[in-house]
Write an enzyme that holds these catalytic residues in place. Structure first.
Site, PDB file in Angstrom:
ATOM      1  N   PRO A  52      -4.497  -3.528  -1.205  1.00 53.28           N
ATOM      2  CA  PRO A  52      -4.288  -3.304  -2.200  1.00 53.28           C
ATOM      3  C   PRO A  52      -3.649  -1.828  -2.707  1.00 53.28           C
ATOM      4  O   PRO A  52      -3.647  -1.146  -3.598  1.00 53.28           O
ATOM      5  CB  PRO A  52      -5.735  -3.561  -2.866  1.00 53.28           C
ATOM      6  CG  PRO A  52      -6.529  -3.205  -2.219  1.00 53.28           C
ATOM      7  CD  PRO A  52      -5.837  -3.315  -0.991  1.00 53.28           C
ATOM      8  N   CYS A  53      -1.875  -1.795  -2.619  1.00 51.64           N
ATOM      9  CA  CYS A  53      -1.633  -0.491  -3.012  1.00 51.64           C
ATOM     10  C   CYS A  53      -1.823   0.213  -4.400  1.00 51.64           C
ATOM     11  O   CYS A  53      -0.865   0.816  -4.698  1.00 51.64           O
ATOM     12  CB  CYS A  53       0.139  -0.590  -2.003  1.00 51.64           C
ATOM     13  SG  CYS A  53       0.831  -2.636  -2.242  1.00 51.64           S
TER      14      CYS A  53
END
Length: 103
Positions: A52-53
């Site tokens: 989940p950048c």
DNA sequence: AGTAAGGCGGGCA
DNA sequence: GTGCCCGCCTTAC
């Protein structure tokens, strides 16, 4: 394990509803000055699903970039954050300091 | 206060 | 091995 893999692992470890910063990740990797490398690693994100950048922001709470500083993608980033009860206003994280996860 | 520039670590051609 | 790219950070103006 390469540097970017470490970055991704740490990114995955960010709890739901929380966020972290590039420099925090860099510090966690024992390279406080490697913040740019972190950005580079996330840019080469091979697995955006498990990594989940969008939970990684700049040190001042602004979103920074997403998939190459693409404004359209940043919109997605904002929406993703709001889906995890993380509010975004004016390209910045609301209650940023409270939501910031430290490793 | 906003903007510019330097420095840094690591990946990639 | 070299040079250049970065989703940055910090300092200086």
């Amino acid at each position: 394990m390469s540097f970017n893999e470490k970055v991704w692992e740490l990114t995955k470890k960010i709890p739901k509803g929380k966020i972290s910063t590039y420099s925090e990740i860099a510090k966690a990797l024992k390279n406080p000055k490697a913040c740019r490398a972190v950005g580079n690693a996330l840019r080469n994100n091979p697995d955006p699903i498990n990594t989940p950048c969008f939970k990684v922001v700049k040190s001042d709470g602004s979103l920074g970039g997403y998939c190459g500083r693409d404004p359209k993608k940043i919109k997605i980033k904002k929406r993703k954050l709001s889906e995890e009860n993380i509010k975004v206003r004016a390209n910045k994280i609301v209650n940023f300091k409270q939501l910031l996860h430290r490793f």
